[in-house]
Write an enzyme that holds these catalytic residues in place. Structure first.
Site, mmCIF file in Angstrom:
data_model
loop_
_atom_site.group_PDB
_atom_site.id
_atom_site.type_symbol
_atom_site.label_atom_id
_atom_site.label_comp_id
_atom_site.label_asym_id
_atom_site.label_seq_id
_atom_site.Cartn_x
_atom_site.Cartn_y
_atom_site.Cartn_z
ATOM 1 N N ASN B 250 71.480 67.061 20.005
ATOM 2 C CA ASN B 250 72.133 66.905 18.813
ATOM 3 C C ASN B 250 72.427 65.395 18.526
ATOM 4 O O ASN B 250 72.490 64.646 17.331
ATOM 5 C CB ASN B 250 73.521 67.238 18.882
ATOM 6 N N CYS B 338 82.660 72.119 20.698
ATOM 7 C CA CYS B 338 81.429 72.488 20.789
ATOM 8 C C CYS B 338 80.536 71.633 19.841
ATOM 9 O O CYS B 338 80.455 70.364 20.021
ATOM 10 C CB CYS B 338 81.142 74.093 20.705
ATOM 11 N N SER B 339 79.888 72.229 18.985
ATOM 12 C CA SER B 339 79.325 71.596 17.951
ATOM 13 C C SER B 339 80.258 71.324 16.451
ATOM 14 O O SER B 339 80.783 70.335 16.258
ATOM 15 C CB SER B 339 77.896 72.278 17.313
ATOM 16 N N ASP B 340 80.564 72.711 16.040
ATOM 17 C CA ASP B 340 81.500 72.557 14.817
ATOM 18 C C ASP B 340 82.803 72.945 15.297
ATOM 19 O O ASP B 340 83.763 72.749 14.410
ATOM 20 C CB ASP B 340 80.754 73.464 13.717
ATOM 21 N N GLY B 341 83.032 73.372 16.347
ATOM 22 C CA GLY B 341 84.402 73.512 17.122
ATOM 23 C C GLY B 341 85.060 74.739 16.353
ATOM 24 O O GLY B 341 86.235 74.876 16.228
ATOM 25 N N TRP B 342 84.241 75.626 16.097
ATOM 26 C CA TRP B 342 84.584 77.032 15.555
ATOM 27 C C TRP B 342 84.253 78.231 15.995
ATOM 28 O O TRP B 342 84.692 79.290 15.972
ATOM 29 C CB TRP B 342 84.747 77.225 13.966
ATOM 30 N N ASP B 343 83.159 78.125 17.093
ATOM 31 C CA ASP B 343 82.686 79.278 17.682
ATOM 32 C C ASP B 343 83.167 79.348 19.298
ATOM 33 O O ASP B 343 84.296 79.768 19.822
ATOM 34 C CB ASP B 343 81.597 79.510 17.966
ATOM 35 N N ARG B 344 82.467 78.438 20.064
ATOM 36 C CA ARG B 344 82.838 78.542 21.278
ATOM 37 C C ARG B 344 83.967 77.743 21.805
ATOM 38 O O ARG B 344 84.817 78.266 22.874
ATOM 39 C CB ARG B 344 81.456 77.822 22.204
#
Lengths: 323, 659
Positions: B250, B338-344
């Site tokens: 990233n 995480c990446s976008d902070g809405w899944d993991r």
């Protein structure tokens, strides 16, 4: 439900009128029966070379033979050993756990045993047919099938008392060679030629039944673990020797105490009861799909898994049921 | 209705997916919201209802002599196999369903037409059941260290965040805005959980736009502020839930992770949970294993392992355990992203909260947890679960995994949760059903724009109303398991992760334990309560009588037969006492009982008055021995259905099929 050992047909296709008459007398005119042979068709055929064999259709016309190959002996013992090894491996990653578990083949044996017992039960219950079960010697997989089938079919075998009776009849008096089969268990380096965990396989199958029908067995896991322990090493004489003859010669009844006597004492008995038990008069048919067959953690991970929270749950269940 | 080419087709066969010989004939209906199959037959006109929202995929298979097969796979893991006699009818149904299962406008969804016959006031009350302000107050904020910020009141700073967030006292609006510009999707660090016992907190964000060397003063100040909000510790953990390789990759795109050199007093940690694409594929593979026809033990175990599913569940759990430990045992605050902070991030924060705080293990608390970490913090429900037709690459079973983590914990700690497995399954069902408005859209902003609260109903109210069905009889609020932090065994623990057949084989009743311990114990509990109440009444009466000392001895003593719920459990027994198909391994022979709609689920999920709840139609089939003997069962009446002596008064049948 009948059991026996293999007919001594031999390579010359010997016949025995008495045996044919005996089997014939069980069936009425026009009735048919099933013979469940716990060897593969090929193995049964090969047995003829060693003097054994199967019941030929021509001599036993009313009986239909079904083959269900169940592993026994060396193969089963190896399976047991591998399973114990897998369970004891501390560094095994999640990536490999299931395939290693499968590699032991133990759960496949459980599935096969249950399926065969269900088949026998189905023949009796749904087909209203008589069933004869035998393998080679009639002392191993035969007893596994007949004992399980009775558990499935007969609610009286599912009571604590009935279960003890079942064990006494179908394993001990039927002559399962406990002394040979349960000499050393899984961790020993010495591998006895006759060692094989048939009785453990039976207990595992019983545990699977209790998991699928948690309200239908009067006894709990603790009884099964106790039986496992005592089959291999015991303060009691119940599982000694290989058959009634040997026990008589060794004067087991005169010189030892009975496990059943101990279990049934009023201060011991409650520990072995299942608080969820509720008499179920019907036949219990287990599912033998892979999802339904689970690793008996209470036995194979007995010293590894954290049991505290599960024990607490049972205490809570007991409390609820006692009201 | 304009998408429905064929609203009704007759003589359709509904196959039992597992036993190809068992099929029921009936009529197929397509409505604006459901596919409905109604069995022919006078006695039990059993109905199978499937919401269009639940349909995940439709497969039209090659026409055979018997008709044209259509396979419908649902997001709640129900699989329906139909055979439609005419190919052109099948095609019409197929085309209609394709369109119906892929709505383009929100208004097409069931929640906008669903009518549970509540008035406006009741609807409003339903939405107020879960109040996040109350929740933050319960946690103990705002306080000396944490304050509520309205910097995002018009979604001006971050459109996927809620209007109200909690931030450290020393985080000014300037710092928040600055930090948001340095975070992917503007998702700046905000409070997820505050532990009032030791002031440690769990904060969440997205990845910093650090690239290889970029810095942002405000973002660094933000993390400092989080650290200062916990005087008990001089550092914070920053947990990146991605695999290290992905995070590093990233950086090339101008994003990345926090450099310990730039951010003072942080300890950085990768936890390595795979991304949504890996998870989507993992689930796919696992479902393929579930669809195998009469798999062997090896097929199943190898298939399950190859899917990697349980490994991923364990990874999420391990992350939650790490964070819970940091907070509870070390008293150190954690920033998770995480990446976008809405899944993991959502998964891991909610697992950690569940481990830390017994409140989230209550029914109400669990609903609050989902409302907080999933709904309010902008988990993209629409994209992930396909409310509307969208990019298939956005679909991923993210919340399903979280729900499974909860189930795994329930199995390890049977007394620790106030709710039972059914609660979890129904929540999962409704995330996909779009029957209620809670899980629509991708953010709070979108939901407000659509006026969800005025136009739809809240699932929480519905579940709460039926909460008696969701209770765990082993839960006691004053029990050792229900206090404080849960400590799952970390190693060895592979065996602790079990395959959740209750979810992934949900509609195949034969696979599960056929007697429900939960139901039994709930019935026992209820009866005990009833008896205790009666005892009280009788004791009162007795006391009164003794007082009055009159010769009036008309005490009614009810004979309570404590023989355990035999009436209640005959139905369970007959469910239990139906044979499977026990077959030779050589032949690919299904050895399961037929899959049927879940009767109790139907009753609760679809609050339709005309829905008929029905008994699962389980039957015995003849066994078949290949190679040696054909064991055909013949019924005296030649192929009809006979009640066996096993079946209770409920409609279990032994079906004997002529050879």
């Amino acid at each position: 439900l009948l059991r026996s050992s293999q007919p001594l047909t031999g390579p010359n296709r010997r016949r025995c009128r008495e045996d044919e008459k005996l089997l014939g007398s069980i069936l009425d005119e026009g009735e048919r029966g099933f013979i469940i042979d716990t060897r593969s068709a090929q193995a049964a055929k090969q047995a003829r070379m060693g003097g054994g064999g199967t019941e030929p259709k021509s001599s036993y016309p009313q009986w239909r033979r079904l083959h269900r190959a169940l592993d026994r002996g060396r193969q089963l013992q190896e399976s047991f050993v591998r399973l114990v090894e897998v369970c004891a491996e501390p560094t095994l990653s999640m990536d490999r756990w299931l395939s290693r578990l499968d590699g032991s083949r133990w759960l496949s044996h459980v599935k096969a045993a249950l399926s065969t017992a269900c088949l026998a039960a189905q023949c009796l219950d749904r087909e209203d047919s008589n069933v004869l079960v035998h393998g080679a010697e009639g002392t191993d997989t035969t007893l596994l099938v007949t004992a399980l089938a009775q558990l499935i079919l007969d609610p009286s075998c599912r009571t604590l008392e009935g279960f003890q009776g079942l064990l006494e009849r179908e394993w001990i008096q039927a002559g399962h060679p406990f002394q040979l089969r349960c000499a050393r268990s899984a961790s020993s380096h010495a591998r006895g030629k006759q060692e094989a965990p048939l009785f453990l396989l039976f207990l595992d199958c019983v545990w699977q039944l209790s998991r699928q029908f948690p309200l239908s067995l009067e006894f709990g896991e603790r009884l099964l673990l106790t039986l496992f322990d005592n089959a291999y090493a015991s303060s009691y004489g119940t599982f000694l020797c290989n058959n009634e003859k040997e026990r008589s010669l060794c004067k087991v009844k005169e010189s030892t105490h009975s496990l059943w006597a101990w279990l049934n004492q009023p201060q011991e008995k409650p520990k072995f009861l299942n608080p969820l038990y509720s008499h179920n008069p019907l036949v219990i048919w287990p599912s033998v799909e892979p999802q339904s067959i689970q690793l008996w953690q209470g036995l194979f991970l007995r010293w590894i898994r954290p049991s505290q929270h599960l024990d607490e749950a049972w205490v809570e269940i007991q409390r609820l049921v006692e009201g | 209705m304009e998408h429905i080419r064929m609203p009704k087709v007759e003589n359709v066969r509904l196959l039992d997916r597992l036993s190809s010989r068992r099929a029921v004939v009936g009529t197929l209906y397509l409505t604006a919201t459901h596919v409905i199959f109604v069995e022919n037959g006078s006695e039990t006109r059993k109905e199978t209802w499937v919401l269009h929202s639940q349909i995940s995929s439709i497969e039209k298979q090659a026409t055979t002599a018997t008709g044209c097969p259509l396979l419908i796979r649902c997001k709640n893991f129900q699989v329906i196999q139909l055979v439609i006699p005419q190919e052109r009818d099948c095609h019409d149904v197929y085309i209609s369903l394709i369109r119906l299962a892929r709505p383009v406008k929100y208004e097409e969804l069931y929640c906008f037409s669903f009518n549970p016959k509540l008035d406006k006031e009741e609807r409003e009350q339903g939405w107020k059941l879960v109040d996040l302000n109350e929740e933050y107050n319960r946690m103990g904020v705002p306080n000396n260290y944490w304050q509520i910020s309205d910097v995002n009141r018009d979604y001006g700073v971050c459109d996927s965040y809620p209007t109200e967030v909690y931030v450290p006292k020393s985080a000014t609006a300037h710092i928040i805005v600055g930090s948001s510009k340095f975070r992917s999707r503007r998702r700046f660090p905000a409070l997820s959980y505050y532990c009032k016992g030791n002031n440690a907190s769990i904060c969440r964000s997205s990845q910093p736009l650090s690239g290889f060397s970029a810095r942002c003063l405000e973002d660094e100040q933000m993390l400092q502020a989080i650290r200062k909000a916990n005087p008990g510790s001089d550092f914070i953990y920053v947990v990146d839930t991605r695999p290290k390789l992905n995070a590093m990759a990233n950086r090339a795109a101008g994003k990345g992770y926090e450099n310990e050199d730039n951010y003072s007093n942080i300890k950085f940690q990768f936890i390595g949970i795979e991304n949504i694409h890996v998870m989507r594929n993992s689930l796919q593979k696992m479902l393929e294993v579930c669809e195998l026809k009469s798999p062997s033990m090896s097929d199943f175990l190898w298939g399950l392992e190859n899917s990697g599913w349980l490994k991923h569940i364990k990874a999420i759990m391990d992350a939650g355990i790490f964070i819970a430990k940091a907070v509870a045992e070390e008293g150190v605050s954690v920033l998770v992203h995480c990446s976008d902070g809405w899944d993991r991030t959502a998964q891991v924060c909610s697992v950690a909260s569940l481990l830390l705080d017994p409140y989230y293990r209550t029914m109400k608390g669990f609903m609050v947890l989902i409302e907080k970490d999933w709904i309010s913090f902008g988990h993209k429900f629409n994209h992930r679960y396909g409310n509307l037709d969208g990019d298939p690459k956005e679909i991923s079973p993210v919340i399903d995994q979280f729900i499974e983590c909860v189930w795994q914990l329930m199995e390890q700690f049977p007394c620790a949760f106030e709710f039972n497995e059914r609660f979890l399954i129904h929540i999962q069902h409704h995330i996909y059903s779009c029957q209620f408005g809670n899980f629509l859209c991708n953010s709070q902003k979108e939901r407000r724009e659509l006026k969800i609260k005025e136009r739809t109903y809240s699932l929480w109210a519905h579940l709460w109303k039926n909460r008696a069905d969701y209770l765990n009889p082993l839960y006691r609020s004053d029990h050792s398991q229900t206090q404080g932090t849960l400590h799952p065994q970390i190693t060895p623990c592979n065996f602790l992760y079990k395959f959740w057949s209750g979810m992934y084989n949900r509609f195949e009743k034969g696979l599960h334990p056929r007697q429900s311990v939960t139901d039994y114990l709930m019935a026992v509990k209820e009866e005990t309560q009833q008896l205790e109440e009666e005892l009280e009444v009788l004791q009162e009466r007795l006391a009164n009588l003794q007082k009055s000392q009159s010769g009036d001895n008309k005490v009614k003593s009810k004979q309570q037969d404590r023989s355990k719920q035999t009436g209640l459990y005959t139905s369970n027994n007959s469910l239990a006492n139906t044979p499977q198909e026990y077959s030779n391994d050589l032949k690919s022979f299904p050895s399961r009982s037929p899959s049927q709609g879940d009767e109790e689920d139907s009753a609760l999920i679809l609050t339709q008055d005309n829905l008929k709840s029905s008994d699962p139609d389980l039957s015995a089939n003849s066994d078949q021995e290949s190679g040696v003997e054909d064991l055909s069962c013949r019924s005296p009446s030649g192929g009809g259905c006979l009640p066996s002596e096993d079946s209770g008064k409920d409609s279990d049948e032994a079906v004997f099929l002529a050879g």
